[in-house]
Design a protein around this motif. Structure first.
Motif, short mmCIF file in Angstrom:
data_model
loop_
_atom_site.label_atom_id
_atom_site.label_comp_id
_atom_site.label_asym_id
_atom_site.label_seq_id
_atom_site.Cartn_x
_atom_site.Cartn_y
_atom_site.Cartn_z
N SER A 96 0.62 7.80 -1.39
CA SER A 96 1.27 7.63 -0.08
C SER A 96 2.66 8.23 -0.07
CB SER A 96 1.40 6.15 0.29
OG SER A 96 0.22 5.49 0.06
N LEU A 97 3.39 8.01 -1.17
CA LEU A 97 4.77 8.51 -1.20
C LEU A 97 4.79 10.03 -1.27
CD1 LEU A 97 6.50 5.89 -3.50
CD2 LEU A 97 6.72 6.16 -1.05
N ALA A 98 3.82 10.63 -2.01
CA ALA A 98 3.78 12.10 -2.06
C ALA A 98 3.49 12.66 -0.68
CB ALA A 98 2.71 12.54 -3.06
N GLU A 99 2.58 11.98 0.05
CA GLU A 99 2.24 12.41 1.41
C GLU A 99 3.46 12.31 2.33
OE1 GLU A 99 -1.43 10.51 2.71
OE2 GLU A 99 -0.59 10.68 4.74
N LEU A 100 4.20 11.19 2.19
CA LEU A 100 5.39 10.99 3.02
C LEU A 100 6.43 12.05 2.70
CD1 LEU A 100 7.07 9.28 4.97
CD2 LEU A 100 7.73 7.84 3.07
N LYS A 101 6.57 12.37 1.42
CA LYS A 101 7.56 13.38 1.02
C LYS A 101 7.18 14.74 1.61
CE LYS A 101 9.28 15.78 -3.03
NZ LYS A 101 9.20 15.93 -4.47
N GLU A 102 5.89 15.04 1.61
CA GLU A 102 5.45 16.33 2.16
C GLU A 102 5.73 16.40 3.65
OE1 GLU A 102 1.64 17.35 0.16
OE2 GLU A 102 1.21 18.15 2.16
N ARG A 103 5.49 15.26 4.34
CA ARG A 103 5.75 15.22 5.79
C ARG A 103 7.23 15.40 6.06
NH1 ARG A 103 2.48 10.58 6.77
NH2 ARG A 103 4.37 9.37 7.06
N GLU A 104 8.08 14.75 5.27
CA GLU A 104 9.53 14.87 5.47
C GLU A 104 9.98 16.30 5.25
OE1 GLU A 104 11.10 10.96 6.39
OE2 GLU A 104 11.96 12.96 6.47
N GLU A 105 9.37 16.97 4.26
CA GLU A 105 9.78 18.36 3.97
C GLU A 105 9.37 19.28 5.09
OE1 GLU A 105 7.89 18.89 0.22
OE2 GLU A 105 9.69 18.44 -0.93
N SER A 106 8.20 19.02 5.68
CA SER A 106 7.68 19.98 6.66
C SER A 106 8.28 19.77 8.04
CB SER A 106 6.16 19.89 6.73
OG SER A 106 5.81 18.57 7.06
N ILE B 21 12.48 11.36 -1.46
CA ILE B 21 12.38 11.08 -0.02
C ILE B 21 13.75 10.69 0.52
CG2 ILE B 21 11.38 9.50 1.68
CD1 ILE B 21 8.91 9.37 -0.15
N TRP B 22 14.47 9.85 -0.22
CA TRP B 22 15.79 9.42 0.21
C TRP B 22 16.72 10.62 0.36
CZ3 TRP B 22 18.18 5.19 2.00
CH2 TRP B 22 19.57 5.12 1.93
N ASP B 23 16.71 11.51 -0.65
CA ASP B 23 17.59 12.67 -0.60
C ASP B 23 17.26 13.58 0.59
OD1 ASP B 23 17.81 13.06 -4.23
OD2 ASP B 23 18.96 11.85 -2.81
N LEU B 24 15.95 13.76 0.85
CA LEU B 24 15.55 14.60 1.98
C LEU B 24 16.06 14.02 3.28
CD1 LEU B 24 11.83 15.37 1.11
CD2 LEU B 24 13.56 17.08 1.66
N ARG B 25 15.87 12.71 3.46
CA ARG B 25 16.29 12.07 4.70
C ARG B 25 17.81 12.09 4.84
NH1 ARG B 25 12.25 8.81 7.23
NH2 ARG B 25 13.80 7.37 8.03
N MET B 26 18.53 11.90 3.73
CA MET B 26 19.98 11.91 3.80
C MET B 26 20.50 13.29 4.17
SD MET B 26 20.96 8.93 3.47
CE MET B 26 22.67 9.34 3.54
N ASP C 14 0.82 -1.22 0.00
CA ASP C 14 0.00 0.00 0.00
C ASP C 14 0.84 1.26 0.00
OD1 ASP C 14 -2.45 -1.54 2.16
OD2 ASP C 14 -2.29 -1.42 -0.04
N TRP C 15 1.99 1.20 0.70
CA TRP C 15 2.78 2.43 0.83
C TRP C 15 3.52 2.76 -0.45
CZ3 TRP C 15 7.80 1.40 -0.11
CH2 TRP C 15 8.26 0.10 0.15
N LEU C 16 3.58 1.79 -1.39
CA LEU C 16 4.31 2.04 -2.63
C LEU C 16 3.34 2.54 -3.70
CD1 LEU C 16 7.27 1.75 -3.58
CD2 LEU C 16 6.62 -0.39 -4.65
N SER C 17 2.68 3.67 -3.40
CA SER C 17 1.77 4.26 -4.38
C SER C 17 2.12 5.74 -4.46
CB SER C 17 0.32 4.10 -3.94
OG SER C 17 0.12 4.85 -2.76
N VAL C 18 1.70 6.38 -5.55
CA VAL C 18 2.06 7.79 -5.75
C VAL C 18 1.51 8.64 -4.60
CG1 VAL C 18 1.75 9.76 -7.27
CG2 VAL C 18 2.23 7.53 -8.24
N GLY D 284 10.95 8.49 -8.91
CA GLY D 284 11.32 9.87 -8.58
C GLY D 284 10.99 10.22 -7.13
N LEU D 285 9.81 9.78 -6.67
CA LEU D 285 9.40 10.12 -5.30
C LEU D 285 10.31 9.43 -4.28
CD1 LEU D 285 5.52 9.92 -5.63
CD2 LEU D 285 6.83 11.89 -4.82
N ILE D 286 10.63 8.17 -4.52
CA ILE D 286 11.52 7.45 -3.59
C ILE D 286 12.86 8.15 -3.52
CG2 ILE D 286 12.83 5.30 -3.29
CD1 ILE D 286 10.17 4.58 -2.56
#
Lengths: 220, 273
Positions: free
Chosen positions: A70-80, A120-125, A64-68, A115-117
């Protein structure tokens, strides 16, 4: 531990597949899976799913988490957020890269997900680099890093453990040495300043011919 | 299901039925087998036998493998675990081969063999990592009658290997260099100079059971989390001067020196990551 070994561990995670063959329950050492029925969804370890997929015996259902969305939501959370956010799987990077490599047709919008993965990886790194820099500069003995995955820790492990070792050794070497060194540096600086002043005064005295009182005053 | 499956499966039938024979493998290893008796039971007579599923065995093997790979020092030996896994592997291997040893050609056989090679890799890598550490620190480990802090950590074959390795290294030094230099230079490095593992190395670990680390200083922890967490993405950072007992909750991951958490690792309260 190498990335290939971390991926090896990730392959033990369970994943949903839809087989296209009949088979009774399979009693593997790591558990019993099956029975395998065509078009009936079931769970197997990822290594088994990939082996079946390579032999064209199943279709893999992405988690489920490997969808556009969920990943967009995760990316937004990581950014904020400034701190690390919890990720849906401790092996998100490895599972995503294995599925995109071996079963890209089974993953909808695979390029967008790739691209989203990566984002997210770059943000976390970048968060990781910043926080470890602060950690090294602080006088810290321990740190809590609950939402980091093994793969992220691997990227930092070699550098971080070696630097921490060096910092630890320096901190616990003879503590009077830095103070003595500082005194020596201050003393030699003072001597240098006096010598420079004396030279300046001597040249001034020779040019003005009357600076005996002045030079003795400056040289003190 | 479990009642039927606890009996040994029938020997593999000819090729067409080999797949079916493989799938009769028992779900649980019954406690009457010799291999399991040594696993966790304190009772050599077998009255308190443990029943362990193969899945739990593989989990334990993976944990032991991760810990051994990431630990700077040699951990206590897990020969019981390795022997048990090896027996399971051999038993399963016999199942997936035809009489005569050739592999079966069906899908199930292929998948079983794939799993076997994965587990075999973990087992051999565990032993390989241990041997590499023993080779690095053999001189320190063989000093003294009990081997110091490594007493009981090496299995009998590993201890023999360590002694043989040290002896052959010394013989090599002697024949290559020492016997050719003047008498007053013919001494080997003392025990103090032998390489030892770095117990102050920093390790990452995940907490499995609630516990606390050993105190590093006598000062109390003033809860420096609040100020530190506002500035770092790492959730909390404890200044060294105030480092004392750290409470560890299950699921948390930490970065710390190895020495205070070594006993927690041996007690299976933490897992190195």
């Amino acid at each position: 531990m190498e990335p290939a070994e971390i991926e090896f561990l990730a392959e033990n995670e369970l994943i949903e597949i839809v087989p296209n063959f009949h088979h009774g329950p399979m009693h593997l050492l790591c558990g019993t899976f099956g029975p395998f029925e065509p078009a009936i969804q079931m769970q197997v370890p990822l290594w088994l799913a990939l082996a079946l997929r390579t032999k064209q015996r199943c279709r893999i259902t992405p988690p489920d988490w490997l969808s556009v969305e969920s990943l967009a939501e995760l990316k937004e959370r990581e950014e904020s957020e400034q701190l690390f956010t919890p990720v849906s799987s401790p092996h998100f990077r490895e599972i995503a890269s294995l599925l995109l490599q071996h079963a890209p047709e089974d993953v909808p919008h695979s390029e967008r997900i790739r691209g989203l993965i990566k984002d997210i990886w770059d943000l976390r790194m970048s968060k990781l680099r910043l926080s470890f820099q602060l950690f090294l500069n602080s006088d810290a003995a321990s740190a809590r890093l609950t939402h980091l995955t093994r793969m992220e820790i691997y990227t930092m492990r070699a550098f971080l453990t070696k630097s921490l070792d060096q910092v630890f050794k320096l901190r616990h070497s003879d503590k009077t040495v830095p103070a003595q060194a500082a005194e020596q540096v201050a003393a030699s600086n003072a001597r240098t300043r006096r010598a420079a002043a004396a030279a300046a005064a001597a040249s001034a005295a020779s040019s003005s011919r009357g600076g005996a009182a002045g030079s003795s005053g400056v040289s003190q | 299901m479990s009642a039927e499956d606890s009996e040994p499966p029938p020997p593999p039938a000819p090729a067409s039925a080999a797949g079916a024979a493989v799938d009769d493998w028992p779900d649980e290893i019954s406690a009457s087998t010799d291999e399991v008796d040594s696993l966790g039971s304190d009772d050599p007579g077998g009255a308190n036998d443990l029943t362990v599923t193969p899945a739990e065995l593989i989990d334990e093997l993976l944990t032991a493998w991760c810990n051994e790979k990431l630990c700077p020092d040699l951990l206590p030996q897990r020969d019981d675990l390795v022997d048990c896994v090896r027996d399971q592997l051999e038993g399963m291997d016999r199942q997936v081969r035809l009489p005569g040893g050739r592999p079966t050609k069906d899908l199930a056989g292929y998948l079983h063999r794939l799993e076997l090679s994965r587990i075999r890799y973990v087992t051999t890598d565990l032993l390989r990592t241990r041997l590499a550490k023993i080779q690095s620190y053999a001189e320190s480990m063989t000093v003294g009658p009990n081997g110091g802090r490594w007493a009981g950590r090496l299995s009998k074959p590993e201890a023999d290997f360590a002694k043989t390795y040290v002896t052959s290294m010394h013989r090599h030094f002697d024949s290559l260099v020492l016997n050719k230099v003047p008498q007053f230079l013919r001494h080997r490095p003392t025990e103090l100079e032998a390489p030892r593992p770095n117990l102050d190395a920093f390790v990452f670990f995940r907490v499995r059971r609630p516990t606390t680390t050993a105190a590093t200083t006598s000062q109390d922890n003033n809860g420096a989390d609040g100020s530190a967490s506002a500035t770092t993405a790492v959730a909390s950072v404890k200044p060294a001067a105030e480092a004392a007992e750290v409470e560890l909750r299950p699921g948390e991951q930490h970065l710390m020196q190895f020495a205070p958490v070594e006993q927690l690792l041996i007690d299976d309260k933490i897992l190195l990551i």
